[in-house]
Design a protein around this motif. Sequence first.
Motif, PDB file in Angstrom:
ATOM      1  N   PRO A  81       0.787  -1.101   0.354  1.00 26.81           N
ATOM      2  CA  PRO A  81      -0.040   0.208   0.150  1.00 26.81           C
ATOM      3  C   PRO A  81       0.532   1.136   0.162  1.00 26.81           C
ATOM      4  CG  PRO A  81       0.249  -0.686   2.502  1.00 26.81           C
ATOM      5  CD  PRO A  81       1.490  -2.010   1.302  1.00 26.81           C
ATOM      6  N   LYS A  82       2.766   0.921   0.751  1.00 27.85           N
ATOM      7  CA  LYS A  82       2.545   2.701   0.198  1.00 27.85           C
ATOM      8  C   LYS A  82       2.928   3.332  -0.570  1.00 27.85           C
ATOM      9  CE  LYS A  82       5.780   2.314   4.706  1.00 27.85           C
ATOM     10  NZ  LYS A  82       6.911   2.224   5.116  1.00 27.85           N
ATOM     11  N   GLY A  83       2.962   2.681  -1.938  1.00 28.66           N
ATOM     12  CA  GLY A  83       3.491   3.485  -2.686  1.00 28.66           C
ATOM     13  C   GLY A  83       1.534   4.250  -3.454  1.00 28.66           C
ATOM     14  N   LEU A  84       0.977   3.304  -2.941  1.00 28.35           N
ATOM     15  CA  LEU A  84      -0.555   3.702  -3.542  1.00 28.35           C
ATOM     16  C   LEU A  84      -0.893   4.817  -2.673  1.00 28.35           C
ATOM     17  CD1 LEU A  84      -2.598   0.043  -4.052  1.00 28.35           C
ATOM     18  CD2 LEU A  84      -1.453   1.665  -5.442  1.00 28.35           C
ATOM     19  N   VAL A  85      -0.873   4.551  -0.748  1.00 29.00           N
ATOM     20  CA  VAL A  85      -0.946   5.420  -0.403  1.00 29.00           C
ATOM     21  C   VAL A  85      -0.200   7.134  -0.953  1.00 29.00           C
ATOM     22  CG1 VAL A  85      -0.529   7.227   1.787  1.00 29.00           C
ATOM     23  CG2 VAL A  85      -0.747   4.497   1.691  1.00 29.00           C
ATOM     24  N   VAL A  86       1.062   6.833  -1.350  1.00 27.90           N
ATOM     25  CA  VAL A  86       1.359   8.360  -2.181  1.00 27.90           C
ATOM     26  C   VAL A  86       0.782   9.185  -3.299  1.00 27.90           C
ATOM     27  CG1 VAL A  86       3.840   9.300  -3.369  1.00 27.90           C
ATOM     28  CG2 VAL A  86       4.200   8.034  -1.346  1.00 27.90           C
ATOM     29  N   THR A  87       0.604   8.372  -3.763  1.00 31.88           N
ATOM     30  CA  THR A  87      -0.558   8.432  -5.320  1.00 31.88           C
ATOM     31  C   THR A  87      -1.447   8.900  -4.499  1.00 31.88           C
ATOM     32  OG1 THR A  87       0.676   6.554  -6.459  1.00 31.88           O
ATOM     33  CG2 THR A  87      -1.195   7.850  -7.063  1.00 31.88           C
ATOM     34  N   CYS A  88      -2.334   7.957  -4.248  1.00 34.52           N
ATOM     35  CA  CYS A  88      -4.011   9.077  -3.588  1.00 34.52           C
ATOM     36  C   CYS A  88      -3.677  10.416  -2.952  1.00 34.52           C
ATOM     37  CB  CYS A  88      -4.952   7.767  -2.752  1.00 34.52           C
ATOM     38  SG  CYS A  88      -4.761   6.463  -3.712  1.00 34.52           S
ATOM     39  N   VAL A  89      -2.810  10.461  -1.816  1.00 35.93           N
ATOM     40  CA  VAL A  89      -2.696  11.692  -1.453  1.00 35.93           C
ATOM     41  C   VAL A  89      -2.424  12.732  -1.632  1.00 35.93           C
ATOM     42  CG1 VAL A  89      -1.886  12.145   1.186  1.00 35.93           C
ATOM     43  CG2 VAL A  89      -2.105  10.131   1.597  1.00 35.93           C
ATOM     44  N   THR A  90      -1.473  12.666  -2.983  1.00 34.45           N
ATOM     45  CA  THR A  90      -0.869  13.937  -3.085  1.00 34.45           C
ATOM     46  C   THR A  90      -1.568  14.272  -4.194  1.00 34.45           C
ATOM     47  OG1 THR A  90       1.625  12.785  -3.179  1.00 34.45           O
ATOM     48  CG2 THR A  90       0.959  14.047  -4.757  1.00 34.45           C
ATOM     49  N   ASN A  91      -2.482  12.985  -5.114  1.00 32.56           N
ATOM     50  CA  ASN A  91      -3.251  13.782  -6.150  1.00 32.56           C
ATOM     51  C   ASN A  91      -4.702  14.133  -5.748  1.00 32.56           C
ATOM     52  OD1 ASN A  91      -1.472  12.228  -8.044  1.00 32.56           O
ATOM     53  ND2 ASN A  91      -2.870  10.287  -8.572  1.00 32.56           N
ATOM     54  N   TRP A  92      -4.908  13.414  -4.712  1.00 35.12           N
ATOM     55  CA  TRP A  92      -6.481  13.972  -4.176  1.00 35.12           C
ATOM     56  C   TRP A  92      -6.526  14.827  -2.733  1.00 35.12           C
ATOM     57  CZ3 TRP A  92      -9.456  13.531  -8.197  1.00 35.12           C
ATOM     58  CH2 TRP A  92      -9.463  13.198  -8.988  1.00 35.12           C
ATOM     59  N   LEU A  93      -5.200  14.849  -1.566  1.00 32.31           N
ATOM     60  CA  LEU A  93      -4.958  16.218  -0.974  1.00 32.31           C
ATOM     61  C   LEU A  93      -4.498  16.928  -0.926  1.00 32.31           C
ATOM     62  CD1 LEU A  93      -5.905  13.774   2.070  1.00 32.31           C
ATOM     63  CD2 LEU A  93      -8.074  14.524   1.597  1.00 32.31           C
ATOM     64  N   ILE A  94      -3.859  17.383  -1.853  1.00 37.01           N
ATOM     65  CA  ILE A  94      -2.608  18.190  -2.114  1.00 37.01           C
ATOM     66  C   ILE A  94      -3.000  18.694  -3.142  1.00 37.01           C
ATOM     67  CG2 ILE A  94      -0.225  18.630  -2.436  1.00 37.01           C
ATOM     68  CD1 ILE A  94       0.289  16.596  -0.281  1.00 37.01           C
ATOM     69  N   LYS A  95      -2.554  18.428  -4.390  1.00 31.27           N
ATOM     70  CA  LYS A  95      -2.890  18.743  -6.107  1.00 31.27           C
ATOM     71  C   LYS A  95      -3.532  19.691  -6.269  1.00 31.27           C
ATOM     72  CE  LYS A  95      -2.210  17.377 -10.167  1.00 31.27           C
ATOM     73  NZ  LYS A  95      -2.241  16.634 -11.411  1.00 31.27           N
ATOM     74  N   PRO A  96      -5.130  19.552  -6.186  1.00 34.29           N
ATOM     75  CA  PRO A  96      -6.182  20.260  -6.290  1.00 34.29           C
ATOM     76  C   PRO A  96      -6.182  22.213  -5.516  1.00 34.29           C
ATOM     77  CG  PRO A  96      -7.457  17.947  -5.872  1.00 34.29           C
ATOM     78  CD  PRO A  96      -5.675  18.093  -5.695  1.00 34.29           C
ATOM     79  N   PHE A  97      -5.711  21.783  -4.299  1.00 28.08           N
ATOM     80  CA  PHE A  97      -5.763  22.812  -3.478  1.00 28.08           C
ATOM     81  C   PHE A  97      -4.080  23.686  -3.662  1.00 28.08           C
ATOM     82  CE2 PHE A  97      -8.383  19.367  -1.462  1.00 28.08           C
ATOM     83  CZ  PHE A  97      -9.488  19.859  -1.682  1.00 28.08           C
ATOM     84  N   THR A  98      -3.299  22.795  -3.958  1.00 26.19           N
ATOM     85  CA  THR A  98      -1.703  23.780  -4.320  1.00 26.19           C
ATOM     86  C   THR A  98      -2.134  24.331  -5.598  1.00 26.19           C
ATOM     87  OG1 THR A  98      -0.936  21.750  -5.470  1.00 26.19           O
ATOM     88  CG2 THR A  98      -0.445  22.123  -2.686  1.00 26.19           C
TER      89      THR A  98
END
Length: 361
Positions: A81-98
């Motif tokens: 899961p670690k790589g998937l966590v990086v992908t999902c958190v970056t894409n959906w909890l960080i990217k749209p807001f930055t």
Amino acid sequence: MSSENEKQGLGIFEKYLTLWVIVCMVIGVLIGKFLPSVPDTLSKFEYYQVSIPTAILIWLMIYPMMLKIDFTSIVSAAKKPKGLVVTCVTNWLIKPFTMYAISAFFFYVIFKNLIPIELAKEYVAGAVILGAAPCTAMVFVWSYLTKGDAAYTLVQVAINDLIILILLAPIVAFLLGVDNVVVPMGTLLLSTVLFVVVPLLLGFVTRVMIIKNKGKYYFEDVFLKKFDSVTIIGLLLTLIIIFSFQGEKILANPIHILLIAIPLTIQTLLIFTIAYGWSRFWKLPHEIASPAGMIGASNFFELAVAVAISLFGLQSGATLATVVGVLVEVPIMLLLVKISNNTKSWFVKSGDTNQIENLYE
């Protein structure tokens, strides 16, 4: 001997890939300007904002990577899961807001004397739509160029597609305050089928047939090498088609295109740095870290353009901003590919027996 031939065959493409990309962009823009009948004809083969000729070329890019997937490894990839966590958190909890923060800062503050406020709002809207549509199809190309784990990339893309279905509309609505955001489901579903499902099935059938008839050695050491330059050729031809459609718009707005490109470029570099750096901190192997960084840094531009058109219209600033996203994405992603390939030594090796059990868990 085979690796020597491989280097010779790929050298002309890889060594000067950025130059070929720029040349293809220029050719595409010139075709759009002086031979408009070409994109007009190609546009007749378009369904739900998805160009079928472009889809065919994207198949050429993705198919070689799909061939490399050992489908038994997909199950094991989903259990790490670690790589998937990086992908999902970056894409959906960080990217749209930055993306919103960076684009609003530039268009409302830095460029306030250069761009009328109403047009600035449209540019911010287009940037946000891009930020809420992380890449699906092209990430296979970037992963391929950095020797990413094909099976793991596929899992990352599949999960990303599912999240897009749920979160794209509410995120865009929240950040822009736009009511009734309608995600063009036809575009989303057709793109997923054309750019993921079809090449995946073709790769699976080909792999099974070749190994059954010729053996695994022939498949890996002979058959796969026939496709070494196909991905890059497909990329270059795709760029010509994409920019032939956008030639008039690009030539009509040169200054604004430059201004739009600045925050989009900063956002792309930032998101890659976050995901790639996080992957290194978590001691993920490079073949996982690289696609994790690439999928957030690049965008699902077919979907973004379709959403912008449906919300703001074909001639809107929002639509232009999504088009500029395509313009800046390829050169920047090629730069990130180079950075990724030059920093492999930063990451643990997937074959390191002392760490392999803890790489993804």
